[in-house]
Design a protein around this motif. Structure first.
Motif, PDB file in Angstrom:
ATOM      1  N   PHE A   1       1.980   3.187  14.170  1.00  0.00           N
ATOM      2  CA  PHE A   1       0.713   3.678  14.708  1.00  0.00           C
ATOM      3  C   PHE A   1      -0.397   3.431  13.694  1.00  0.00           C
ATOM      4  N   THR A   2      -1.622   3.457  14.167  1.00  0.00           N
ATOM      5  CA  THR A   2      -2.781   3.374  13.293  1.00  0.00           C
ATOM      6  C   THR A   2      -3.782   4.436  13.725  1.00  0.00           C
ATOM      7  N   LEU A   3      -4.701   4.752  12.848  1.00  0.00           N
ATOM      8  CA  LEU A   3      -5.738   5.737  13.132  1.00  0.00           C
ATOM      9  C   LEU A   3      -7.029   5.012  13.478  1.00  0.00           C
TER      10      LEU A   3
ATOM     11  N   LEU B   1       0.812  -1.218   0.000  1.00  0.00           N
ATOM     12  CA  LEU B   1       0.000   0.000   0.000  1.00  0.00           C
ATOM     13  C   LEU B   1       0.845   1.267   0.000  1.00  0.00           C
ATOM     14  N   LEU B   2       2.126   1.150   0.251  1.00  0.00           N
ATOM     15  CA  LEU B   2       3.014   2.311   0.221  1.00  0.00           C
ATOM     16  C   LEU B   2       4.169   2.032  -0.716  1.00  0.00           C
ATOM     17  N   GLY B   3       4.385   2.946  -1.656  1.00  0.00           N
ATOM     18  CA  GLY B   3       5.481   2.791  -2.599  1.00  0.00           C
ATOM     19  C   GLY B   3       6.206   4.103  -2.804  1.00  0.00           C
ATOM     20  N   LEU B   4       7.261   4.055  -3.578  1.00  0.00           N
ATOM     21  CA  LEU B   4       8.020   5.261  -3.930  1.00  0.00           C
ATOM     22  C   LEU B   4       7.587   5.741  -5.301  1.00  0.00           C
ATOM     23  N   GLY B   5       7.070   6.965  -5.367  1.00  0.00           N
ATOM     24  CA  GLY B   5       6.783   7.585  -6.654  1.00  0.00           C
ATOM     25  C   GLY B   5       8.043   8.220  -7.224  1.00  0.00           C
ATOM     26  N   THR B   6       8.156   8.266  -8.539  1.00  0.00           N
ATOM     27  CA  THR B   6       9.370   8.820  -9.167  1.00  0.00           C
ATOM     28  C   THR B   6       9.078   9.919 -10.183  1.00  0.00           C
ATOM     29  N   TRP B   7       7.864  10.453 -10.166  1.00  0.00           N
ATOM     30  CA  TRP B   7       7.563  11.564 -11.075  1.00  0.00           C
ATOM     31  C   TRP B   7       8.488  12.738 -10.766  1.00  0.00           C
ATOM     32  N   GLN B   8       9.066  13.322 -11.814  1.00  0.00           N
ATOM     33  CA  GLN B   8       9.993  14.454 -11.715  1.00  0.00           C
ATOM     34  C   GLN B   8      11.319  14.079 -11.065  1.00  0.00           C
ATOM     35  N   SER B   9      11.562  12.788 -10.861  1.00  0.00           N
ATOM     36  CA  SER B   9      12.874  12.332 -10.388  1.00  0.00           C
ATOM     37  C   SER B   9      13.695  11.984 -11.622  1.00  0.00           C
ATOM     38  N   GLU B  10      14.789  12.681 -11.806  1.00  0.00           N
ATOM     39  CA  GLU B  10      15.525  12.566 -13.053  1.00  0.00           C
ATOM     40  C   GLU B  10      16.968  12.117 -12.822  1.00  0.00           C
ATOM     41  N   GLY B  11      17.540  11.472 -13.845  1.00  0.00           N
ATOM     42  CA  GLY B  11      18.945  11.120 -13.841  1.00  0.00           C
ATOM     43  C   GLY B  11      19.391  10.378 -12.598  1.00  0.00           C
TER      44      GLY B  11
ATOM     45  N   THR C   1       2.444  14.727   7.445  1.00  0.00           N
ATOM     46  CA  THR C   1       2.617  13.917   6.237  1.00  0.00           C
ATOM     47  C   THR C   1       2.506  12.428   6.561  1.00  0.00           C
ATOM     48  N   GLN C   2       3.025  12.029   7.714  1.00  0.00           N
ATOM     49  CA  GLN C   2       2.896  10.625   8.109  1.00  0.00           C
ATOM     50  C   GLN C   2       1.445  10.266   8.401  1.00  0.00           C
ATOM     51  N   VAL C   3       0.704  11.207   8.979  1.00  0.00           N
ATOM     52  CA  VAL C   3      -0.718  10.963   9.232  1.00  0.00           C
ATOM     53  C   VAL C   3      -1.466  10.793   7.911  1.00  0.00           C
ATOM     54  N   VAL C   4      -1.143  11.612   6.916  1.00  0.00           N
ATOM     55  CA  VAL C   4      -1.785  11.488   5.604  1.00  0.00           C
ATOM     56  C   VAL C   4      -1.518  10.100   5.007  1.00  0.00           C
ATOM     57  N   LEU C   5      -0.281   9.626   5.116  1.00  0.00           N
ATOM     58  CA  LEU C   5       0.031   8.307   4.575  1.00  0.00           C
ATOM     59  C   LEU C   5      -0.657   7.199   5.371  1.00  0.00           C
ATOM     60  N   ARG C   6      -0.705   7.361   6.692  1.00  0.00           N
ATOM     61  CA  ARG C   6      -1.381   6.362   7.510  1.00  0.00           C
ATOM     62  C   ARG C   6      -2.876   6.321   7.190  1.00  0.00           C
ATOM     63  N   TRP C   7      -3.446   7.493   6.879  1.00  0.00           N
ATOM     64  CA  TRP C   7      -4.858   7.571   6.461  1.00  0.00           C
ATOM     65  C   TRP C   7      -5.077   6.728   5.212  1.00  0.00           C
ATOM     66  N   HIS C   8      -4.156   6.810   4.250  1.00  0.00           N
ATOM     67  CA  HIS C   8      -4.252   5.975   3.053  1.00  0.00           C
ATOM     68  C   HIS C   8      -4.226   4.499   3.442  1.00  0.00           C
ATOM     69  N   LEU C   9      -3.247   4.112   4.229  1.00  0.00           N
ATOM     70  CA  LEU C   9      -3.074   2.704   4.565  1.00  0.00           C
ATOM     71  C   LEU C   9      -4.275   2.155   5.326  1.00  0.00           C
ATOM     72  N   ASP C  10      -4.781   2.919   6.279  1.00  0.00           N
ATOM     73  CA  ASP C  10      -5.889   2.425   7.092  1.00  0.00           C
ATOM     74  C   ASP C  10      -7.194   2.345   6.311  1.00  0.00           C
ATOM     75  N   HIS C  11      -7.286   3.090   5.213  1.00  0.00           N
ATOM     76  CA  HIS C  11      -8.456   2.989   4.330  1.00  0.00           C
ATOM     77  C   HIS C  11      -8.274   1.910   3.261  1.00  0.00           C
ATOM     78  N   GLY C  12      -7.049   1.411   3.103  1.00  0.00           N
ATOM     79  CA  GLY C  12      -6.778   0.449   2.045  1.00  0.00           C
ATOM     80  C   GLY C  12      -6.472   1.092   0.715  1.00  0.00           C
ATOM     81  N   PHE C  13      -6.142   2.400   0.712  1.00  0.00           N
ATOM     82  CA  PHE C  13      -5.726   3.094  -0.499  1.00  0.00           C
ATOM     83  C   PHE C  13      -4.212   2.907  -0.682  1.00  0.00           C
TER      84      PHE C  13
END
Length: 261
Positions: free
Chosen positions: A246-248, A20-30, A213-225
């Motif tokens: 932690f969990t929400l 449920l958590l990955g690394l995005g690479t948009w705008q990551s160059e070279g 920012t960690q709360v935002v990511l935890r919100w994704h995980l706890d919703h299954g997004f």
């Protein structure tokens, strides 16, 4: 000895489980892209998201090859740009070559071709999946109606719809519609679309000794997004992964959901 961090939760797709958590690479160059992916893998990430349009598949592939993490332990996503709708198979082969792999874990149509769902393109995705070149297939930036058009034409439902998503974007009706169709919601741009100074986020963050920012990511995980925050900074990459302690609870989730009202 430091405690072993809890694993990132996963959700099942037709071709295997996606973290449920990955690394995005948009705008990551070279070399920035290479170093970011290599550091992320060393830190414990097992999900990397790229795209033909990002122009960094070669650097992502270089990091995958040089990492001590076996390829089969990493969930790799890339995407077909609409401008390549007339060369779908060639684009896939180029992606595989640049990424240095014989298969993708997930291949997405990056966004609707000229605003159209294009079932003919989707049929070629299905063929690639059936050949074993891709384990799961999905779409990005598609509406529910466009997803329905693909299913009506081919009988095959996209495994994922990758869309801009954050607490501010929260839409219970959209969540329910995708869930009813068996489509996993994957979000991008989780931070820039959110007011990280919103009192609800800062209060919940303080309660969990975390950052907004960690709360935002935890919100994704706890919703299954699925969430794919992007960064090339090692300290941010590490902080984004540090959300398993932690969990929400239901009340906290509801309060954050309300940011999308």
């Amino acid at each position: 000895m430091a405690p072993t961090p809890a694993p990132i939760p996963t959700v099942s797709l037709p071709g295997g489980d996606i973290p449920l958590l990955g690394l995005g690479t948009w705008q990551s160059e070279g070399d920035d892209a290479y170093r970011a992916v290599l550091h992320a893998l060393e830190a414990g990430y097992r999900h990397v998201d790229t795209a033909t349009a990002y122009g960094n598949q070669g650097q992502v592939g270089r990091a995958l090859a040089e990492s001590a993490v076996p390829r089969d332990d990493v969930f790799v996503t890339t995407k077909l740009p609409p401008k390549n709708a007339d060369r779908v198979r060639q684009t896939l082969e180029e992606s595989l070559e640049q990424l240095g792999t014989d298969h993708l874990d997930l291949w997405l149509v990056h966004w609707p071709v000229d605003g159209d769902a294009r079932p003919d393109v989707w049929e070629q995705f299905v063929a690639a999946r059936d050949e074993g070149l891709v384990r799961s297939i999905g779409v990005s930036n598609y509406s529910v109606a466009q997803i329905d058009e693909l299913v009506a034409a081919t009988g095959v439902t996209p495994a994922i719809d990758q869309i801009p998503w954050s607490p501010t974007d929260y839409d219970a009706d959209l969540v329910a519609a995708l869930h009813a169709r068996g489509v996993v919601l994957e979000g991008y741009s989780p931070f820039k679309r959110t007011d990280l100074d919103a009192p609800v986020l800062t209060e919940i963050a303080a309660a969990h000794d975390a950052t907004p920012t960690q709360v935002v990511l935890r919100w994704h995980l706890d919703h299954g997004f699925v969430a794919i925050p992007k960064s090339v900074h090692p300290e941010r990459i590490d902080a984004n992964l540090d959300v398993t302690g932690f969990t929400l609870d239901a009340d906290e989730l509801a309060r954050i959901d309300a940011l999308g009202a």
